[in-house]
Design a protein around this motif. Structure first.
Motif, short mmCIF file in Angstrom:
data_model
loop_
_atom_site.label_atom_id
_atom_site.label_comp_id
_atom_site.label_asym_id
_atom_site.label_seq_id
_atom_site.Cartn_x
_atom_site.Cartn_y
_atom_site.Cartn_z
N PHE A 6 0.85 -1.19 0.00
CA PHE A 6 0.00 0.00 0.00
C PHE A 6 0.89 1.24 0.00
N ILE A 7 0.64 2.14 -0.94
CA ILE A 7 1.35 3.41 -1.02
C ILE A 7 0.36 4.52 -0.69
N ASP A 8 0.60 5.23 0.40
CA ASP A 8 -0.27 6.33 0.81
C ASP A 8 0.33 7.61 0.25
N ALA A 9 -0.27 8.13 -0.81
CA ALA A 9 0.33 9.22 -1.58
C ALA A 9 -0.44 10.53 -1.42
N THR A 10 0.32 11.64 -1.44
CA THR A 10 -0.31 12.96 -1.48
C THR A 10 -0.31 13.48 -2.92
N SER A 11 0.56 12.94 -3.77
CA SER A 11 0.53 13.25 -5.20
C SER A 11 1.23 12.13 -5.95
N GLU A 12 0.83 11.91 -7.19
CA GLU A 12 1.47 10.89 -8.00
C GLU A 12 1.24 11.19 -9.47
N SER A 13 2.21 10.79 -10.29
CA SER A 13 2.09 10.92 -11.73
C SER A 13 2.67 9.68 -12.39
N VAL A 14 2.12 9.33 -13.55
CA VAL A 14 2.53 8.12 -14.27
C VAL A 14 2.66 8.48 -15.74
N GLY A 15 3.77 8.06 -16.36
CA GLY A 15 3.95 8.35 -17.78
C GLY A 15 2.95 7.61 -18.64
N GLN A 16 2.71 6.34 -18.33
CA GLN A 16 1.75 5.52 -19.07
C GLN A 16 1.12 4.52 -18.12
N ALA A 17 -0.20 4.39 -18.18
CA ALA A 17 -0.92 3.43 -17.33
C ALA A 17 -1.77 2.52 -18.20
N ASN A 18 -1.56 1.22 -18.08
CA ASN A 18 -2.34 0.23 -18.81
C ASN A 18 -3.06 -0.68 -17.81
N PHE A 19 -4.39 -0.76 -17.91
CA PHE A 19 -5.19 -1.55 -16.99
C PHE A 19 -5.90 -2.69 -17.72
N ARG A 20 -6.11 -3.78 -17.03
CA ARG A 20 -6.91 -4.90 -17.54
C ARG A 20 -8.01 -5.20 -16.54
N GLY A 21 -9.26 -5.30 -17.03
CA GLY A 21 -10.39 -5.57 -16.15
C GLY A 21 -10.60 -4.46 -15.15
N VAL A 22 -10.66 -3.22 -15.63
CA VAL A 22 -10.73 -2.06 -14.74
C VAL A 22 -12.17 -1.65 -14.45
N ASP A 23 -12.42 -1.25 -13.20
CA ASP A 23 -13.70 -0.69 -12.76
C ASP A 23 -13.40 0.68 -12.15
N ILE A 24 -13.93 1.74 -12.76
CA ILE A 24 -13.74 3.09 -12.26
C ILE A 24 -15.06 3.58 -11.68
N GLY A 25 -15.03 4.06 -10.45
CA GLY A 25 -16.25 4.52 -9.80
C GLY A 25 -16.87 3.48 -8.90
N VAL A 26 -16.17 2.36 -8.65
CA VAL A 26 -16.67 1.36 -7.72
C VAL A 26 -16.65 1.92 -6.30
N ALA A 27 -17.61 1.54 -5.48
CA ALA A 27 -17.61 1.98 -4.09
C ALA A 27 -16.40 1.40 -3.37
N GLN A 28 -15.77 2.21 -2.54
CA GLN A 28 -14.56 1.75 -1.85
C GLN A 28 -14.82 0.50 -1.03
N GLY A 29 -15.99 0.42 -0.43
CA GLY A 29 -16.32 -0.75 0.39
C GLY A 29 -16.59 -1.99 -0.43
N ALA A 30 -16.71 -1.84 -1.77
CA ALA A 30 -17.00 -2.97 -2.64
C ALA A 30 -15.78 -3.41 -3.45
N ILE A 31 -14.61 -2.86 -3.15
CA ILE A 31 -13.39 -3.23 -3.88
C ILE A 31 -13.02 -4.68 -3.54
N THR A 32 -12.86 -5.50 -4.58
CA THR A 32 -12.52 -6.91 -4.38
C THR A 32 -11.34 -7.37 -5.25
N LYS A 33 -11.14 -6.71 -6.40
CA LYS A 33 -10.07 -7.15 -7.30
C LYS A 33 -8.69 -6.82 -6.72
N GLY A 34 -8.60 -5.76 -5.97
CA GLY A 34 -7.36 -5.36 -5.30
C GLY A 34 -7.58 -5.29 -3.81
#
Length: 207
Positions: free
Chosen positions: A121-149
């Motif tokens: 777990f990385i607790d960040a105040t800021s972060e940037s990524v040059g390129q991000a590739n996701f597989r099987g992504v869910d954006i907007g899931v409720a935090q309490g319903a996170i299961t893939k990670g």
């Protein structure tokens, strides 16, 4: 016996420098031994973490608030990984030391062979990524319903964790040219081949 060089008291120097780099030095040892607790007070000291490539199996992203040992609570964005592979790892923190000026504690590793971590777990105040590739992504899931990670058990039990808040999850993620300003990093296990630590005069942060 206290040794002096000019007007520098080395006991006082150590007393100032060590707490500032403890977030990095103790962190490296604790993570290497897999002994870092899931929930802990943070120092509040911000440090830099970079990686040429961060590959994650079981990705999560959510917001919460970390509580420093002293000072005000810090809102953070938590990046979670069930399994992480890190190439070109760098971690640094700059500490202002009276008389001697800024000192940089830097940790590097995972160059010839990648570093590997579990339940990270990385607790960040800021972060940037040059390129991000996701597989099987869910954006907007409720935090309490996170299961893939993963969700840090200490965060889930925190009064600052909102189970209805917005989160993100993915089966896997590959991030390149990663730059993070963080207040805490934790992992169940963290194996870092070619680990190198040094203290340098001046400002030599990872970015």
């Amino acid at each position: 016996m206290v040794h002096h060089a000019g007007r520098t008291c080395w006991r006082r120097f150590a007393a100032v420098l060590i707490p500032g780099i403890a977030a990095s030095a103790a962190l490296a040892i604790a993570m290497a031994q897999g002994a870092l607790a899931a929930s802990f007070f943070i120092s509040g000291q911000r440090f830099q973490v970079t990686a040429d490539t961060l590959t994650i199996r079981g990705f999560s992203l959510y917001g919460t608030v970390d509580v420093p040992k002293k000072g005000s609570p810090v809102p953070v964005l938590v990046v979670g990984a069930r399994h992480a592979t890190i190439r070109g790892l760098c971690q640094s923190v700059v500490v202002e030391v009276p008389v001697l000026g800024p000192q940089t504690f830097k940790l590097t590793g995972g160059n010839e062979r990648p570093a590997k971590a579990t339940s990270m777990f990385i607790d960040a105040t800021s972060e940037s990524v040059g390129q991000a590739n996701f597989r099987g992504v869910d954006i907007g899931v409720a935090q309490g319903a996170i299961t893939k990670g993963p969700v840090n058990p200490g965060d889930r039990d925190s009064r600052f964790f909102d189970p209805n808040g917005v989160g993100q999850q993915a089966v896997s993620a590959t991030l390149t040219n990663v730059r993070v300003t963080a207040v805490a990093v934790s992992a169940g296990t963290f194996n870092i081949p070619g680990l190198h630590e040094q203290v340098m005069q001046g400002r030599h942060a990872c970015f």
